[in-house]
Design a protein around this motif. Structure first.
Motif, PDB file in Angstrom:
ATOM      1  N   ARG A 219       0.833  -1.201   0.000  1.00 32.42           N
ATOM      2  CA  ARG A 219       0.000   0.000   0.000  1.00 32.42           C
ATOM      3  C   ARG A 219       0.865   1.247   0.000  1.00 32.42           C
ATOM      4  NH1 ARG A 219      -4.874   0.770   4.398  1.00 32.42           N
ATOM      5  NH2 ARG A 219      -6.149   2.232   3.206  1.00 32.42           N
ATOM      6  N   LEU A 220       0.457   2.239  -0.782  1.00 34.46           N
ATOM      7  CA  LEU A 220       1.123   3.528  -0.863  1.00 34.46           C
ATOM      8  C   LEU A 220       0.061   4.617  -0.802  1.00 34.46           C
ATOM      9  CD1 LEU A 220       3.171   5.782  -1.682  1.00 34.46           C
ATOM     10  CD2 LEU A 220       2.899   5.013  -4.040  1.00 34.46           C
ATOM     11  N   LYS A 221       0.256   5.586   0.081  1.00 33.31           N
ATOM     12  CA  LYS A 221      -0.678   6.701   0.204  1.00 33.31           C
ATOM     13  C   LYS A 221       0.109   7.998   0.213  1.00 33.31           C
ATOM     14  CE  LYS A 221      -4.532   8.534   2.922  1.00 33.31           C
ATOM     15  NZ  LYS A 221      -5.389   8.361   4.120  1.00 33.31           N
ATOM     16  N   VAL A 222      -0.278   8.918  -0.663  1.00 34.55           N
ATOM     17  CA  VAL A 222       0.367  10.223  -0.730  1.00 34.55           C
ATOM     18  C   VAL A 222      -0.272  11.128   0.313  1.00 34.55           C
ATOM     19  CG1 VAL A 222       0.906  12.195  -2.192  1.00 34.55           C
ATOM     20  CG2 VAL A 222       0.845   9.907  -3.188  1.00 34.55           C
ATOM     21  N   LEU A 223       0.530  11.631   1.236  1.00 38.51           N
ATOM     22  CA  LEU A 223       0.016  12.483   2.312  1.00 38.51           C
ATOM     23  C   LEU A 223       0.015  13.955   1.928  1.00 38.51           C
ATOM     24  CD1 LEU A 223       1.769  10.807   5.382  1.00 38.51           C
ATOM     25  CD2 LEU A 223      -0.503  10.348   4.450  1.00 38.51           C
ATOM     26  N   SER A 224       1.038  14.406   1.222  1.00 40.78           N
ATOM     27  CA  SER A 224       1.101  15.820   0.845  1.00 40.78           C
ATOM     28  C   SER A 224       2.018  15.992  -0.353  1.00 40.78           C
ATOM     29  CB  SER A 224       1.604  16.669   2.014  1.00 40.78           C
ATOM     30  OG  SER A 224       2.958  16.375   2.300  1.00 40.78           O
ATOM     31  N   LYS A 225       1.811  17.126  -1.050  1.00 38.78           N
ATOM     32  CA  LYS A 225       2.643  17.497  -2.189  1.00 38.78           C
ATOM     33  C   LYS A 225       2.948  18.979  -2.106  1.00 38.78           C
ATOM     34  CE  LYS A 225       0.476  14.213  -5.391  1.00 38.78           C
ATOM     35  NZ  LYS A 225      -0.324  14.109  -6.625  1.00 38.78           N
ATOM     36  N   SER A 226       4.075  19.341  -2.635  1.00 40.95           N
ATOM     37  CA  SER A 226       4.451  20.742  -2.717  1.00 40.95           C
ATOM     38  C   SER A 226       5.385  20.919  -3.902  1.00 40.95           C
ATOM     39  CB  SER A 226       5.126  21.201  -1.425  1.00 40.95           C
ATOM     40  OG  SER A 226       5.400  22.581  -1.467  1.00 40.95           O
ATOM     41  N   CYS A 227       5.197  21.994  -4.654  1.00 45.12           N
ATOM     42  CA  CYS A 227       5.968  22.185  -5.881  1.00 45.12           C
ATOM     43  C   CYS A 227       6.426  23.633  -5.998  1.00 45.12           C
ATOM     44  CB  CYS A 227       5.124  21.825  -7.114  1.00 45.12           C
ATOM     45  SG  CYS A 227       4.399  20.179  -7.061  1.00 45.12           S
ATOM     46  N   ALA A 228       7.468  23.830  -6.774  1.00 47.68           N
ATOM     47  CA  ALA A 228       7.975  25.166  -7.085  1.00 47.68           C
ATOM     48  C   ALA A 228       8.659  25.121  -8.439  1.00 47.68           C
ATOM     49  CB  ALA A 228       8.949  25.651  -6.004  1.00 47.68           C
ATOM     50  N   GLY A 229       8.555  26.216  -9.179  1.00 48.47           N
ATOM     51  CA  GLY A 229       9.128  26.274 -10.525  1.00 48.47           C
ATOM     52  C   GLY A 229      10.597  26.635 -10.524  1.00 48.47           C
ATOM     53  N   ILE A 230      11.398  25.894  -9.772  1.00 49.65           N
ATOM     54  CA  ILE A 230      12.842  26.120  -9.752  1.00 49.65           C
ATOM     55  C   ILE A 230      13.533  24.798 -10.046  1.00 49.65           C
ATOM     56  CG2 ILE A 230      12.811  28.090  -8.192  1.00 49.65           C
ATOM     57  CD1 ILE A 230      13.384  26.212  -5.891  1.00 49.65           C
ATOM     58  N   GLY A 231      14.643  24.872 -10.768  1.00 53.98           N
ATOM     59  CA  GLY A 231      15.368  23.655 -11.118  1.00 53.98           C
ATOM     60  C   GLY A 231      16.757  23.986 -11.608  1.00 53.98           C
ATOM     61  N   GLY A 232      17.368  23.026 -12.273  1.00 53.32           N
ATOM     62  CA  GLY A 232      18.727  23.183 -12.748  1.00 53.32           C
ATOM     63  C   GLY A 232      18.896  24.304 -13.753  1.00 53.32           C
ATOM     64  N   ARG A 233      17.884  24.535 -14.567  1.00 55.61           N
ATOM     65  CA  ARG A 233      18.021  25.584 -15.573  1.00 55.61           C
ATOM     66  C   ARG A 233      18.059  26.969 -14.935  1.00 55.61           C
ATOM     67  NH1 ARG A 233      12.660  27.190 -18.879  1.00 55.61           N
ATOM     68  NH2 ARG A 233      11.178  27.370 -17.165  1.00 55.61           N
ATOM     69  N   ASP A 234      17.417  27.131 -13.781  1.00 54.08           N
ATOM     70  CA  ASP A 234      17.474  28.423 -13.094  1.00 54.08           C
ATOM     71  C   ASP A 234      18.877  28.682 -12.551  1.00 54.08           C
ATOM     72  OD1 ASP A 234      14.479  29.300 -12.927  1.00 54.08           O
ATOM     73  OD2 ASP A 234      14.492  27.185 -12.395  1.00 54.08           O
ATOM     74  N   MET A 235      19.551  27.624 -12.103  1.00 51.63           N
ATOM     75  CA  MET A 235      20.946  27.780 -11.682  1.00 51.63           C
ATOM     76  C   MET A 235      21.829  28.114 -12.876  1.00 51.63           C
ATOM     77  SD  MET A 235      21.231  24.510  -9.129  1.00 51.63           S
ATOM     78  CE  MET A 235      19.827  24.015  -8.137  1.00 51.63           C
ATOM     79  N   ASP A 236      21.566  27.452 -14.013  1.00 49.08           N
ATOM     80  CA  ASP A 236      22.330  27.778 -15.228  1.00 49.08           C
ATOM     81  C   ASP A 236      22.097  29.226 -15.643  1.00 49.08           C
ATOM     82  OD1 ASP A 236      23.028  25.120 -15.166  1.00 49.08           O
ATOM     83  OD2 ASP A 236      21.589  24.518 -16.707  1.00 49.08           O
ATOM     84  N   THR A 237      20.863  29.695 -15.479  1.00 47.39           N
ATOM     85  CA  THR A 237      20.540  31.076 -15.865  1.00 47.39           C
ATOM     86  C   THR A 237      21.282  32.077 -14.989  1.00 47.39           C
ATOM     87  OG1 THR A 237      18.344  30.354 -16.600  1.00 47.39           O
ATOM     88  CG2 THR A 237      18.651  32.701 -16.217  1.00 47.39           C
ATOM     89  N   CYS A 238      21.438  31.751 -13.703  1.00 49.89           N
ATOM     90  CA  CYS A 238      22.203  32.644 -12.824  1.00 49.89           C
ATOM     91  C   CYS A 238      23.636  32.804 -13.325  1.00 49.89           C
ATOM     92  CB  CYS A 238      22.198  32.093 -11.398  1.00 49.89           C
ATOM     93  SG  CYS A 238      20.600  32.177 -10.573  1.00 49.89           S
ATOM     94  N   LEU A 239      24.274  31.692 -13.680  1.00 50.48           N
ATOM     95  CA  LEU A 239      25.621  31.758 -14.241  1.00 50.48           C
ATOM     96  C   LEU A 239      25.625  32.469 -15.584  1.00 50.48           C
ATOM     97  CD1 LEU A 239      26.963  28.174 -13.422  1.00 50.48           C
ATOM     98  CD2 LEU A 239      27.790  30.325 -12.450  1.00 50.48           C
ATOM     99  N   PHE A 240      24.619  32.194 -16.402  1.00 44.64           N
ATOM    100  CA  PHE A 240      24.534  32.809 -17.726  1.00 44.64           C
ATOM    101  C   PHE A 240      24.462  34.328 -17.609  1.00 44.64           C
ATOM    102  CE2 PHE A 240      21.739  34.652 -20.941  1.00 44.64           C
ATOM    103  CZ  PHE A 240      22.405  34.330 -22.110  1.00 44.64           C
ATOM    104  N   MET A 241      23.603  34.834 -16.735  1.00 46.91           N
ATOM    105  CA  MET A 241      23.457  36.277 -16.608  1.00 46.91           C
ATOM    106  C   MET A 241      24.744  36.921 -16.101  1.00 46.91           C
ATOM    107  SD  MET A 241      20.473  36.682 -17.780  1.00 46.91           S
ATOM    108  CE  MET A 241      20.288  38.430 -17.462  1.00 46.91           C
ATOM    109  N   ARG A 242      25.428  36.226 -15.223  1.00 46.28           N
ATOM    110  CA  ARG A 242      26.690  36.771 -14.700  1.00 46.28           C
ATOM    111  C   ARG A 242      27.739  36.882 -15.814  1.00 46.28           C
ATOM    112  NH1 ARG A 242      31.101  35.415 -11.364  1.00 46.28           N
ATOM    113  NH2 ARG A 242      32.868  36.276 -12.519  1.00 46.28           N
ATOM    114  N   PHE A 243      27.930  35.789 -16.583  1.00 47.32           N
ATOM    115  CA  PHE A 243      28.949  35.810 -17.642  1.00 47.32           C
ATOM    116  C   PHE A 243      28.520  36.694 -18.813  1.00 47.32           C
ATOM    117  CE2 PHE A 243      30.265  31.712 -15.655  1.00 47.32           C
ATOM    118  CZ  PHE A 243      31.560  32.079 -15.364  1.00 47.32           C
ATOM    119  N   ALA A 244      27.221  36.721 -19.117  1.00 47.33           N
ATOM    120  CA  ALA A 244      26.760  37.581 -20.204  1.00 47.33           C
ATOM    121  C   ALA A 244      27.037  39.050 -19.902  1.00 47.33           C
ATOM    122  CB  ALA A 244      25.268  37.360 -20.431  1.00 47.33           C
TER     123      ALA A 244
END
Length: 871
Positions: A219-244
């Motif tokens: 048996r598996l029961k999901v108790l809660s979920k939480s999400c956010a629109g952040i991921g690896g590409r946002d970290m890449d974008t931080c580096l991109f903006m700095r070097f750009a």
């Protein structure tokens, strides 16, 4: 039935299949289990996966990536407008505020929807699975982010239909990870024991998803979920903006305005991020000929990188804490924290997870492949082809869904929340309306700020053919709404309750009634698992829901509006009259006590049916594509796939000609040089050179048939040369085999002539046949061997290896049965005198001898031996 799981991520895809050995993540044509989520359009052909990624920089305007986040969105969505700044290809507005992606394909401009592009990727993954399984693939389970709303899930289902796939379930990514984790666990607690609570953190390239699940045996029961629109590409974008910014100041190059330079810089920033995840030393970014023939370089460190991403880590921390709060658990209640997703390899991400949960994280699952494996396991559970351990999944939907309708009284509008956050997926509710005419229901999200898209509308559903009662009153209409297994909202059914007139009531005859005593049969469950229509209670108050669920009841507009009659979540539920069975048993007992066994029991007067249920048709307006649109899109996908196959075959034929030209040119100067005359070599060289020139001029774009004919012409000249080489290299060995056989038979003849006992059972006439064959083959061998040695290598041989092997076979067929003939067996004659002397003189003596053999008397040391054997 195929058992396949597809995981289509923002950046990469994985395909898992089920075999009798278990679940396996399979490799593509490049022997890589990871396939980039990229589609490239050429003039005549599409490319997907690794081949498309290789074209990304050179053909960036026609290379599509990141289209997963565009599914189910409007063009006017602020998220889409923000994405346009970082996407090098052209996105246009289609009718009804939909998204179109413009590319150059098939010698013209084409506009494709995100659903079509996703279907192209699914078609590619489908071909990878079919190649591994060796059979067509239709049924599958596809993963989607757990935060996807109704329009995004419908878009994914449309993409599956366009690709010719039957999606058995859209499985949330975190749920797939939980399934892959729990189904193999042998030590899960039992039903009456405290469940094991596990937190799953999935941070991919575009999003962070957190779920907290409880596990019990099977048996598996999901108790809660939480999400956010952040991921690896946002970290890449931080580096991109700095070097750009640095390159703009230092080299006067603005990468934000140059799509090609933007792609190159993003790729290098991702590489730097990965290196900094493994080492602590400062890293240098260098790109040669970045723009305007300038080489650029920059430097950063892990500490500086962590500072750039501080806001992202704060959002991540809030998301993790929200998941814990929504689950109703404390940190002490959690037994484990599991991480998946490529971005969880970044050290600062691990530090945040460890700090929030106050425990070390675990990497039990493969960070990249866990989702695909979970999807494949779910497909195996749904498939009758595989026997899988029983494992139930209780998943939830994250958003509040409400219905709006126009009340019977003009100017008034009713609404109610039918599904709340945390309600189970595959869940139904029944509403009752009182109407005199057809009406419509508008479904939408109650909290638009919480959903990932800008449009909160789900769809409009029209209930048709509603008429007033015979008395002119409003008819009672029951509407069943459902959150199906994909997490998609829809109207399951609408039923109008009609009262029958007295003359329409049919009373069953006494003869047709069954008066025998029997146990009452339970009612059949309603159609579909988890779809049980709850009977309306006699009082206006709603009936209690299964598993203690609270039923949402509107506080106003109930009169002639709508009322909730019940909910259903389980399968196989039924209702029956609890008093009927005891009454029958009591009557039977009374008859037995009075001694009136066999007397027919009294029958009650049957109740007259007073109502009739009439199913009502339902029309709907939802973001899903119409059947005609799906058919048209599917036909277009089939045609494009067929064109891709033809183009692949044409290209392969062209490459075969080019490969043959280069290969033969090299062999003519090396291994084949001695097997062709100088004049023929020169003419062959000239033909190869002209063919090469033709390939890069008028032969650049020719049909497959033309390349096949060209290759055939070249092989007519090249095949005899290669055949001479093969004959020259194989002929000595073939002659040796034949000579060895002849020598072997000659030795046997010598032994026979000398009277050897091994062969004295063979007739002389038969050995003469062997002698004739040996003499003939010896002469043939000497003659042909001398002839072959006298010929130059550049001429065709007079004797081939096939002819030599044929002569050897004839020799063996004629001689081997004779020389290998076995000697006849000779039985020695019986000696009658000896036999008679050994026979006992009488039967008594024979019996006495048998008795002595059966019952020997132990004497001397024999008794000691027996004791040792017993020990």
């Amino acid at each position: 039935m195929s058992v396949v799981g597809f995981d289509i991520g923002y950046q990469s895809c994985f395909v898992a299949i089920a075999r009798h050995g278990g679940v396996e993540v399979i490799a593509n044509e490049y022997s890589d289990r990871r396939s980039p989520t990229i589609v490239t359009f050429g003039e005549k052909q599409r490319m997907m996966g690794i081949s498309a990624k290789n074209q990304q920089v050179m053909n960036f305007k026609n290379t599509l990536y990141g289209f997963k986040v565009l599914l189910g969105r409007k063009y006017s969505d602020p998220f889409v407008q923000n994405e346009l700044k970082m996407l090098p290809f052209e996105i246009v507005e289609s009718p009804n505020d939909k998204i179109g992606i413009k590319v150059k394909y098939s010698e013209g401009e084409k506009v494709f929807t995100p659903e079509q592009v996703t279907a192209m990727m699914l078609t590619y993954l489908k071909s990878v699975a079919e190649k591994a399984l060796g059979k067509p693939v239709v049924d599958c389970v596809v993963s989607v982010p757990s935060y996807f709303c109704d329009s995004q899930r419908r878009a994914f289902l449309d993409a599956c239909s366009i690709a010719g796939l039957n999606c058995l379930r859209l499985l949330n990514e975190t749920t797939a990870v939980s399934l892959a984790y729990g189904i193999y666990k042998q030590d899960l607690p039992g039903e009456n024991e405290k469940p094991r609570n596990v937190a799953f953190v999935d941070m991919g390239h575009s999003a962070l998803q957190v779920s907290i699940c409880s596990f019990q045996k099977g048996r598996l029961k999901v108790l809660s979920k939480s999400c956010a629109g952040i991921g690896g590409r946002d970290m890449d974008t931080c580096l991109f903006m700095r070097f750009a910014e640095d390159f703009k100041k230092k080299y006067k190059i603005d990468a934000l305005t140059r799509p090609k330079q933007m792609l190159r810089l993003l790729t290098e920033c991702e590489k730097v991020k990965k290196v900094m995840s493994t080492v602590t030393n400062p890293q240098t970014l260098s790109i040669e000929c970045f723009a305007d023939d300038k080489d650029v370089t920059g430097k950063t460190s892990r500490e500086e990188f962590n500072t750039m991403c501080a806001d992202l880590m704060l959002r991540m921390r809030n998301t993790l804490e929200m998941a814990i709060a929504d689950s109703g658990l404390t940190l002490a209640d959690l037994d484990s924290v599991e991480v998946v997703g490529g971005s969880c390899r970044v050290p600062m991400v691990k530090e945040v997870i460890t700090d929030v949960f106050k425990r070390e994280i675990n990497t039990t699952l493969n960070l990249d492949e866990a989702v695909a494996r979970g999807c494949c396991l779910q497909c195996a559970i749904l498939s009758p082809s595989f026997k899988v351990r029983d494992f139930s999944i209780t998943d939830t939907q994250p958003y509040s869904v409400k219905l709006r309708w126009q009340a019977a009284i003009e100017g008034e509008e009713g609404e109610m929340i039918v599904f709340k956050p945390g309600d189970a997926i595959y869940h139904s509710k029944v509403l009752t309306f009182y109407r005199k005419q057809p009406f419509s229901l508008h479904a939408e999200y109650a909290e638009p700020a919480n959903i990932p898209v800008s449009d909160p509308r789900i769809g409009t559903f029209f209930v048709k053919d509603v008429v007033p009662t015979a008395e002119g009153e409003a008819s009672k209409v029951k509407v069943k709404v459902r959150m199906n297994i994909h997490g998609v909202f829809f109207l399951k059914s609408a039923t109008m309750i009609e009262k029958l007139k007295p003359e329409e009531v049919e009373l069953p005859s006494v003869e047709s009634m069954d008066t025998s005593i029997s146990e009452p049969k339970p009612e059949e469950p309603a159609e579909g698992a988890g779809d049980v229509d709850m009977t309306a209670p006699p009082e206006p108050a709603p009936a209690p829901a299964d598993e203690g669920e609270k039923i949402d009841t509107p506080t106003e507009g109930m009169d002639q509006g709508a009322e909730t009659e019940g909910t259903d979540q389980g399968a196989g539920a039924s209702s029956q009259d609890s008093d009927s069975s005891p009454n029958l048993e009591n009557k039977a007992d009374a008859n037995t006590k009075d001694g009136k066994v066999g007397k027919e029991p009294e029958t009650k007067k049957p109740k007259k049916p007073t109502i009739r249920q009439v199913d009502l048709p339902i029309d709907e307006e939802t973001p899903s594509l119409r059947k005609t649109q799906l058919t048209k899109a599917n036909e277009a996908e089939v045609n494009m796939n067929y064109q891709d196959q033809l183009e692949t075959q044409r290209t392969d034929s062209k490459n075969a000609v080019e490969e043959y030209v280069y290969s033969m040119r090299e062999k003519l100067e090396s291994s084949l040089s001695d097997f062709i005359s100088e004049s023929d070599k020169e003419s062959f060289r000239s033909l190869l050179s002209s063919t090469e020139d033709w390939l890069y001029e008028e032969g650049e774009d020719q049909p497959k048939k033309v390349y096949v004919e060209r290759l055939s012409q070249l092989q007519k000249l090249g095949a005899p040369i290669e055949r001479r080489q093969e004959e020259h290299e194989g002929r000595p060995g073939a002659f040796d085999l034949l000579g060895s056989k002849i020598v072997h038979l000659e030795k046997i003849l010598v032994q026979f002539d000398s009277g050897d006992e091994v062969f004295n059972h063979i007739e002389g006439t038969e050995m003469d046949k062997v002698r004739e064959q040996v003499v003939a083959k010896r002469e043939w061998l000497n003659t042909n061997m001398a002839a072959c040695h006298s010929l130059p290598k550049s001429t065709d041989p007079t004797t081939t290896c096939a002819q030599i092997r044929a002569e050897l076979k004839l020799l063996e067929t004629a001689c081997q049965p004779i020389v290998s003939k076995p000697k006849p067996k000779v039985e020695p004659p019986k000696d009658e005198t000896t036999t008679k002397e050994e026979e006992p003189e009488s039967e008594e003596a024979a019996k006495e001898g048998e008795k002595m053999e059966e019952d020997p008397q132990p004497t001397g040391d024999n008794s000691k031996t027996d004791d040792m054997d017993l020990d």
